[in-house]
Scaffold this motif. Structure first.
Motif, PDB file in Angstrom:
ATOM      1  N   PRO B 220       0.835  -1.216   0.000  1.00 34.38           N
ATOM      2  CA  PRO B 220       0.000   0.000   0.000  1.00 34.38           C
ATOM      3  C   PRO B 220       0.866   1.261   0.000  1.00 34.38           C
ATOM      4  CG  PRO B 220       0.003  -1.005   2.186  1.00 34.38           C
ATOM      5  CD  PRO B 220       0.885  -1.863   1.320  1.00 34.38           C
ATOM      6  N   GLU B 221       0.322   2.310  -0.541  1.00 35.46           N
ATOM      7  CA  GLU B 221       1.018   3.600  -0.540  1.00 35.46           C
ATOM      8  C   GLU B 221       1.458   3.993   0.866  1.00 35.46           C
ATOM      9  OE1 GLU B 221      -1.174   5.947  -4.269  1.00 35.46           O
ATOM     10  OE2 GLU B 221      -1.470   6.630  -2.203  1.00 35.46           O
ATOM     11  N   ASP B 224       5.635   1.291   1.034  1.00 40.44           N
ATOM     12  CA  ASP B 224       6.227   0.645  -0.145  1.00 40.44           C
ATOM     13  C   ASP B 224       7.728   0.414   0.057  1.00 40.44           C
ATOM     14  OD1 ASP B 224       6.876   3.299  -0.100  1.00 40.44           O
ATOM     15  OD2 ASP B 224       6.666   3.595  -2.271  1.00 40.44           O
ATOM     16  N   SER B 244      -2.431   3.912   6.657  1.00 40.38           N
ATOM     17  CA  SER B 244      -3.075   3.167   5.572  1.00 40.38           C
ATOM     18  C   SER B 244      -4.211   2.358   6.166  1.00 40.38           C
ATOM     19  CB  SER B 244      -2.064   2.225   4.900  1.00 40.38           C
ATOM     20  OG  SER B 244      -2.736   1.295   4.070  1.00 40.38           O
ATOM     21  N   SER B 273      -3.136   2.313  -3.945  1.00 37.00           N
ATOM     22  CA  SER B 273      -3.700   3.249  -2.974  1.00 37.00           C
ATOM     23  C   SER B 273      -4.765   2.559  -2.118  1.00 37.00           C
ATOM     24  CB  SER B 273      -4.334   4.434  -3.706  1.00 37.00           C
ATOM     25  OG  SER B 273      -5.485   3.975  -4.418  1.00 37.00           O
ATOM     26  N   ASP B 274      -5.117   3.199  -1.007  1.00 37.05           N
ATOM     27  CA  ASP B 274      -6.218   2.682  -0.187  1.00 37.05           C
ATOM     28  C   ASP B 274      -7.503   2.570  -1.010  1.00 37.05           C
ATOM     29  OD1 ASP B 274      -4.752   2.362   2.110  1.00 37.05           O
ATOM     30  OD2 ASP B 274      -5.617   4.080   3.172  1.00 37.05           O
ATOM     31  N   GLU B 276      -7.802   2.024  -4.181  1.00 39.18           N
ATOM     32  CA  GLU B 276      -7.723   0.850  -5.066  1.00 39.18           C
ATOM     33  C   GLU B 276      -7.934  -0.442  -4.274  1.00 39.18           C
ATOM     34  OE1 GLU B 276      -4.769   2.358  -8.667  1.00 39.18           O
ATOM     35  OE2 GLU B 276      -3.864   1.911  -6.715  1.00 39.18           O
ATOM     36  N   SER B 305      -5.641  -2.495 -11.402  1.00 39.38           N
ATOM     37  CA  SER B 305      -5.248  -1.100 -11.647  1.00 39.38           C
ATOM     38  C   SER B 305      -4.558  -0.916 -12.984  1.00 39.38           C
ATOM     39  CB  SER B 305      -4.294  -0.637 -10.540  1.00 39.38           C
ATOM     40  OG  SER B 305      -3.013  -1.244 -10.716  1.00 39.38           O
TER      41      SER B 305
END
Lengths: 337, 337
Positions: B220-221, B224, B244, B273-274, B276, B305
């Protein structure tokens, strides 16, 4: 004298051999859905609950079994003509899916206008032509027969057909083999019941393989026609105007063939409320990681409700469908557990 | 000169034989979770997506594999002493469950105070003693080591241990066999990555069985660390203060052992991303009938994605956990699809 006329072949019970043939026919096309259990649920119930995760089936319900078996048995001439079915949604998707996969050009499905939007969308998504009808005022069977006659289509009934029942029976067949592999010997199987096709198929399979076990039909309140029919010994319909959240299991009365199979074989009929079905959906979410629709949750709801004692027993339940709109699912998750 | 000291045995990579032995050890205790696919999803992606439904695993996540393999390998003397683990929730439940099932009397789990309530409740439900800590200010590894030293417990690391990695690797092993049974030959495998144990295990299993395929770590962003470490060729941590929704996959930096395994073997690191992750949870709900937690959905999110082209390819993704609070799940279902 009409009563003495022999029943047409398709309105008589499938043999066990036909069920085994159906199992061979679905292999590699349909999913052998897992039989799961939750140690937390087992501890809560004091017994062993085996859960058939049939929402993981193609098109999200057990209906793919009967639809595939029936459509795969069509002749080339029949496939060229096309098929028609009437359904509240799961049989619709299953027939549409099987029709596309078999390359059948014309698939017409009559669906109630109040069916979940996702079910109607997905049926169209498989390329079927959807004809909407009013559940309260129109006779879906008559509509199906009329469409078949007018357009030369083969009618694929949702349950009263030996090939559809043989297909549904493969679920019961799998449960027996999977339970054995888990070292479990079920005392009972609970399945949702609308027209009674899955129940009848499972009753036939279990009679052959686990004759000491009992199969029970589970219905939602207001649509307990099978429970009352079993008690009365004759087919009874539901009172008009009843409503239920369990859209997948709302048939007007037991099928002629399914009732003939079920009446001498079932352990009985169990009835659950909408609230119990929603609570079972939440249990499937929390303890099993499975999405279940209201109608697909009634057998689990019966097991959780205590109407059948599970303590010290091994009971299998079928979670038969996962096709639920997000709004309804959010409602189930908001219900107390 | 310290750099030349040999690594302790448990901090070196497991052999393929150890992975196969782990597979034998979990058989009949853990679930061989199904590998599923959705024709609707395949059509949307233009390829073939194979989905490992690991949320159906014991305790609702893949962590049961590593925990079981590690605890089953404890000596009688070690079992008598007891175990301790630190975890955001899934490893916690897995160790607590495995400990109870193996009859280990003392199981202590250090969990962040902001872990989902359901994960903390369930860990206690398996009989473990839970010690809460502050994720922002306390060092969980130091806390775990201190508890182990003070109380004479065996520390069960969440990823940096060859036996835990060998257990996690059984997921990758199963995917290969199940894909083969479906007539599929995957080009890639996407797995969620926090400390990197599942990723490392799958990389080792796939290197042996499908050397032409690529394994990717998905994070997750804000977390990473593995993607950046792979790019830099050295272990890098995450910036402090990041948040997150993907609580299951928030490790401070790659493990020493897992990074040593992953660095030469992975195809790379992908980041989602959260939003996504939430959208992927909804896709799992609609198209697969599976409950998935945010952290368990990141690999599916990466596949959806478009950051890895799937058109014309066969890609496996692991849905690694189903332990999500109802409120978070309702939020995912409310997100646009």
């Amino acid at each position: 004298m009409n009563d003495l006329a022999p029943l047409p072949w398709h309105l008589t019970a499938p043999s066990f051999q036909e069920i085994e043939e159906a199992a061979g026919r679905i292999r590699g096309v349909l999913v052998e859905t897992p039989l799961l259990e939750s140690e937390r649920l087992n501890a809560r119930l004091g017994g062993r609950l085996l859960v058939k995760a049939e929402g993981l089936q193609r098109t999200g319900s057990f209906k793919a079994r009967g639809a595939w078996n029936r459509l795969a048995l069509l002749s080339a001439e029949e496939r060229a003509r096309g098929v028609v079915a009437f359904s509240s949604g799961n049989h619709a998707q299953a027939v549409a899916w099987a029709g596309r996969r078999l390359g059948i050009g014309t698939v017409v499905i009559a669906m109630p206008a109040d069916a979940p939007a996702a079910k109607i969308d997905r049926t169209r998504g498989w390329g079927a032509e959807v004809v909407l009808y009013d559940r309260a005022t129109e006779d879906r069977e008559a509509l199906g027969r009329r469409l078949a006659a007018e357009r030369g289509l083969i009618l694929v009934p949702p349950y009263d057909d030996r090939r559809v029942i043989a297909g549904a029976a493969t679920l019961g067949l799998e449960v027996v083999g999977q339970a054995e592999a888990m070292g479990a010997r079920p005392d009972a199987l609970l399945v949702c019941c609308a027209g009674g096709g899955l129940t009848a198929g499972c009753a036939l399979a279990w009679e052959a393989l686990l004759p000491a076990a009992r199969v029970f039909a589970v219905e939602p309140e207001g649509f307990d026609d099978t429970a009352r029919s079993l008690a009365a010994g004759t087919r009874l319909g539901n009172a008009p105007g009843a409503t239920s959240l369990c859209d997948a299991v709302l048939a007007p009365m037991p099928g002629a063939l399914t009732f003939a199979i079920n009446a001498p074989r079932l352990g009985g009929g169990l009835v659950v409320s909408d609230g119990e079905a929603l609570a079972a959906m939440r249990v499937a979410f929390e303890d099993l990681g499975l999405v279940v629709e209201p109608g697909g949750a009634v057998a689990l709801a019966a097991a959780l409700s205590g109407c059948l004692p599970i303590e010290g027993r091994t009971v299998a339940v079928a979670l038969t469908g996962a096709n639920v709109d997000p709004a309804m699912y959010r409602r189930a998750l908001s219900s107390g557990s």
